[in-house]
Design a protein around this motif. Structure first.
Motif, PDB file in Angstrom:
ATOM      1  N   ARG A 229      15.197  51.439  44.836  1.00 33.08           N
ATOM      2  CA  ARG A 229      14.024  50.974  44.098  1.00 33.08           C
ATOM      3  C   ARG A 229      12.835  51.856  44.466  1.00 33.08           C
ATOM      4  O   ARG A 229      12.563  52.070  45.643  1.00 33.08           O
ATOM      5  CB  ARG A 229      13.760  49.517  44.495  1.00 33.08           C
ATOM      6  CG  ARG A 229      12.712  48.875  43.673  1.00 33.08           C
ATOM      7  CD  ARG A 229      12.650  47.385  43.908  1.00 33.08           C
ATOM      8  NE  ARG A 229      11.595  46.862  43.066  1.00 33.08           N
ATOM      9  CZ  ARG A 229      11.485  45.607  42.700  1.00 33.08           C
ATOM     10  NH1 ARG A 229      12.358  44.726  43.103  1.00 33.08           N
ATOM     11  NH2 ARG A 229      10.493  45.228  41.932  1.00 33.08           N
ATOM     12  N   LYS A 230      12.154  52.345  43.445  1.00 32.64           N
ATOM     13  CA  LYS A 230      11.099  53.333  43.730  1.00 32.64           C
ATOM     14  C   LYS A 230       9.691  52.820  43.426  1.00 32.64           C
ATOM     15  O   LYS A 230       8.716  53.519  43.666  1.00 32.64           O
ATOM     16  CB  LYS A 230      11.337  54.606  42.883  1.00 32.64           C
ATOM     17  CG  LYS A 230      12.553  55.415  43.325  1.00 32.64           C
ATOM     18  CD  LYS A 230      12.217  56.318  44.508  1.00 32.64           C
ATOM     19  CE  LYS A 230      13.400  57.136  44.957  1.00 32.64           C
ATOM     20  NZ  LYS A 230      13.955  56.721  46.222  1.00 32.64           N
ATOM     21  N   ASP A 231       9.592  51.567  42.873  1.00 32.92           N
ATOM     22  CA  ASP A 231       8.258  51.134  42.432  1.00 32.92           C
ATOM     23  C   ASP A 231       7.407  50.567  43.568  1.00 32.92           C
ATOM     24  O   ASP A 231       6.266  50.172  43.355  1.00 32.92           O
ATOM     25  CB  ASP A 231       8.378  50.107  41.294  1.00 32.92           C
ATOM     26  CG  ASP A 231       9.162  48.872  41.719  1.00 32.92           C
ATOM     27  OD1 ASP A 231       9.469  48.742  42.919  1.00 32.92           O
ATOM     28  OD2 ASP A 231       9.474  48.036  40.849  1.00 32.92           O
ATOM     29  N   GLY A 232       7.980  50.504  44.787  1.00 29.99           N
ATOM     30  CA  GLY A 232       7.201  50.029  45.936  1.00 29.99           C
ATOM     31  C   GLY A 232       6.965  48.526  45.940  1.00 29.99           C
ATOM     32  O   GLY A 232       6.366  47.989  46.865  1.00 29.99           O
ATOM     33  N   GLN A 233       7.424  47.819  44.876  1.00 27.88           N
ATOM     34  CA  GLN A 233       7.210  46.368  44.786  1.00 27.88           C
ATOM     35  C   GLN A 233       8.086  45.638  45.798  1.00 27.88           C
ATOM     36  O   GLN A 233       9.215  46.044  46.053  1.00 27.88           O
ATOM     37  CB  GLN A 233       7.596  45.871  43.387  1.00 27.88           C
ATOM     38  CG  GLN A 233       6.704  46.354  42.272  1.00 27.88           C
ATOM     39  CD  GLN A 233       5.340  45.697  42.327  1.00 27.88           C
ATOM     40  OE1 GLN A 233       5.253  44.477  42.391  1.00 27.88           O
ATOM     41  NE2 GLN A 233       4.295  46.499  42.338  1.00 27.88           N
TER      42      GLN A 233
ATOM     43  N   GLN B 278      15.061  53.042  51.332  1.00 26.92           N
ATOM     44  CA  GLN B 278      14.148  54.138  50.984  1.00 26.92           C
ATOM     45  C   GLN B 278      14.602  55.462  51.612  1.00 26.92           C
ATOM     46  O   GLN B 278      14.604  56.499  50.974  1.00 26.92           O
ATOM     47  CB  GLN B 278      12.713  53.822  51.460  1.00 26.92           C
ATOM     48  CG  GLN B 278      12.114  52.565  50.849  1.00 26.92           C
ATOM     49  CD  GLN B 278      12.138  52.588  49.328  1.00 26.92           C
ATOM     50  OE1 GLN B 278      11.713  53.553  48.710  1.00 26.92           O
ATOM     51  NE2 GLN B 278      12.667  51.537  48.712  1.00 26.92           N
TER      52      GLN B 278
END
Ligand SMILES: Cc1cc2nc3c(=O)[nH]c(=O)nc-3n(C[C@H](O)[C@H](O)[C@H](O)COP(=O)(O)OP(=O)(O)OC[C@H]3O[C@@H](n4cnc5c(N)ncnc54)[C@H](O)[C@@H]3O)c2cc1C
Length: 364
Positions: free
Chosen positions: A134-138, A188
């Motif tokens: 997941r790359k959106d940091g949410q 990450q």
């Protein structure tokens, strides 16, 4: 001379008092500390009860020696020689699922041989290798993270028990980034958990070869460590090491700001002036105390939830308990409809926990 009031006489309050006294002495700064504990007994959640030859821990049964600060504190207060390491077989951890105990696999081979997860569940787990990170940091809940990467079965049988073992919490409501920042970071850094597991295992093998003590992937790194007379041994040792004052049996009811520091008001009417105040009490207690000082902070603290938990110790003659009890104990998979989170085999983890020929099991 500077003065610091510390609210809460659990292990955090006492440890922070020791740490700032040590730092102040090293810096040549005069410091007066006051630890304020509402109960007559110091120690908070650390409470070791010796009864009829058993040693029952009301809270934690130890700490990990991979965190250097606790060992350093033991050394500073002179109880390093009393440290007691857990038995080696305590590395084996079990999950109760489908009416039987399954040892948590420690590597890829034992994982594929294990009957804990069904074949469709194992295939779903293998798909994790293909799922992009997941790359959106949410942030997301731990349960959403587990379903996204590992599938429902792994959530029920691996992630759920891990969460109840550490926090007694609900993965459906717990933030991944706040509760398990390491897992978030592994996704990450390595792009996925299986990839991370393989690479970290390689690293662990190298560390073992170099003589370092690391646990298998089913348990946290480091060795569970306590004392022959229980983990509470730390409390009187740290308390008597402190040069400052300790007030017990009266709670802090208010903290007020004044121009050069704070006024701490106690239930018994006493008032303590201090340049700084450290909160080492539970978040809900700190929330009430900070409400007049900082409403946003108080609201944030009030949002931290605590799970109620009963700890029950059972002592049995060894012959009356089936199985080899060679391990740490078990946690129940989610959906098993059991009224306990799990049971720790305390007398298998540490010596001196039960009379000769008996065992001590601790359910939560
Ligand atoms: C069953 C169980 C098992 C656990 N197992 C482990 C484990 O294996 N390893 C591990 O590392 N951790 C474990 N933990 C967690 C660990 O016990 C806690 O994180 C730790 O003891 C918290 O210490 P503390 O000093 O921060 O808080 P506490 O121990 O809660 O101490 C806070 C103190 O503040 C006092 N206080 C509250 N309000 C006020 C007030 N207004 N004025 C003055 N004093 C006040 C309370 O009386 C209390 O003594 C476990 C916890 C439980 C319950």
């Amino acid at each position: 001379m500077s003065s610091v009031a510390i609210i809460g006489g659990g292990v955090s309050g006492l440890a922070v008092a020791a740490a700032i006294e040590i730092d102040a002495a090293a810096a040549g700064v005069g410091l007066r500390t006051v630890v304020i504990e509402k109960d007559k007994r110091l120690g908070g959640k650390l409470h070791s009860i010796a009864e009829e030859g058993y040693l029952c821990e009301w809270g934690p049964n130890g700490f990990l020696d991979s965190k250097p600060w606790t060992l350093e504190l033991c050394r500073q207060v002179g109880i390093e020689a009393c440290l007691l390491r857990s038995n080696d077989h305590a590395r084996r951890r079990f999950i109760w699922s489908g009416g039987e105990l399954h040892q948590l696999p420690e590597g890829a081979l034992s994982f594929f041989g294990s009957r804990l997860i069904s074949w469709p569940g194992k295939l779903r787990l293998a798909v994790e290798l293909l799922i992009p990170s997941r790359k959106d940091g949410q942030d997301e809940t731990l349960a959403d993270f587990a379903r996204r990467r590992l599938g429902k079965e792994a959530l029920a049988k691996l992630i759920g028990p891990m969460v109840s073992g550490v926090f007694a919490g609900d993965p459906e409501t717990m933030s991944l980034q706040s509760s398990f920042p390491r897992i978030h970071q592994l996704e990450q850094d390595y792009g996925g958990l299986i990839r991370a597991l393989f690479l970290l295992q390689k690293k662990r093998r190298a560390e073992r070869k170099a003589g370092q003590d690391v646990a298998g992937p089913s348990g946290p790194g480091g060795k569970l460590t306590s004392f022959a007379e229980g983990v509470e041994t730390m409390i009187p040792a740290v308390a008597s090491y402190l040069k400052g004052e300790i007030r017990q049996g009266s709670s802090v009811v208010a903290v007020r700001k004044q121009s050069d520091g704070f006024i701490v008001e106690m239930e018994d009417g006493a008032v303590i002036e201090a340049e700084a105040v450290i909160s080492a009490c539970p978040a809900y207690a700190a929330s009430a105390l900070t409400a007049p000082l900082d409403r946003d902070l108080s609201r944030l603290l009030s949002e931290i939830s605590y799970s109620p938990l009963w700890v029950i110790c059972f002592g049995y003659e060894r012959g009356k308990v089936p199985g080899d009890l060679n391990g740490f104990g078990f946690l129940a998979a989610r959906g098993e409809r059991r009224s306990i989170l799990g049971t720790l085999w305390d007398s298998s983890i540490f010596p001196h926990r039960a009379p000769e020929g008996h065992v001590l099991l601790r359910s939560m």
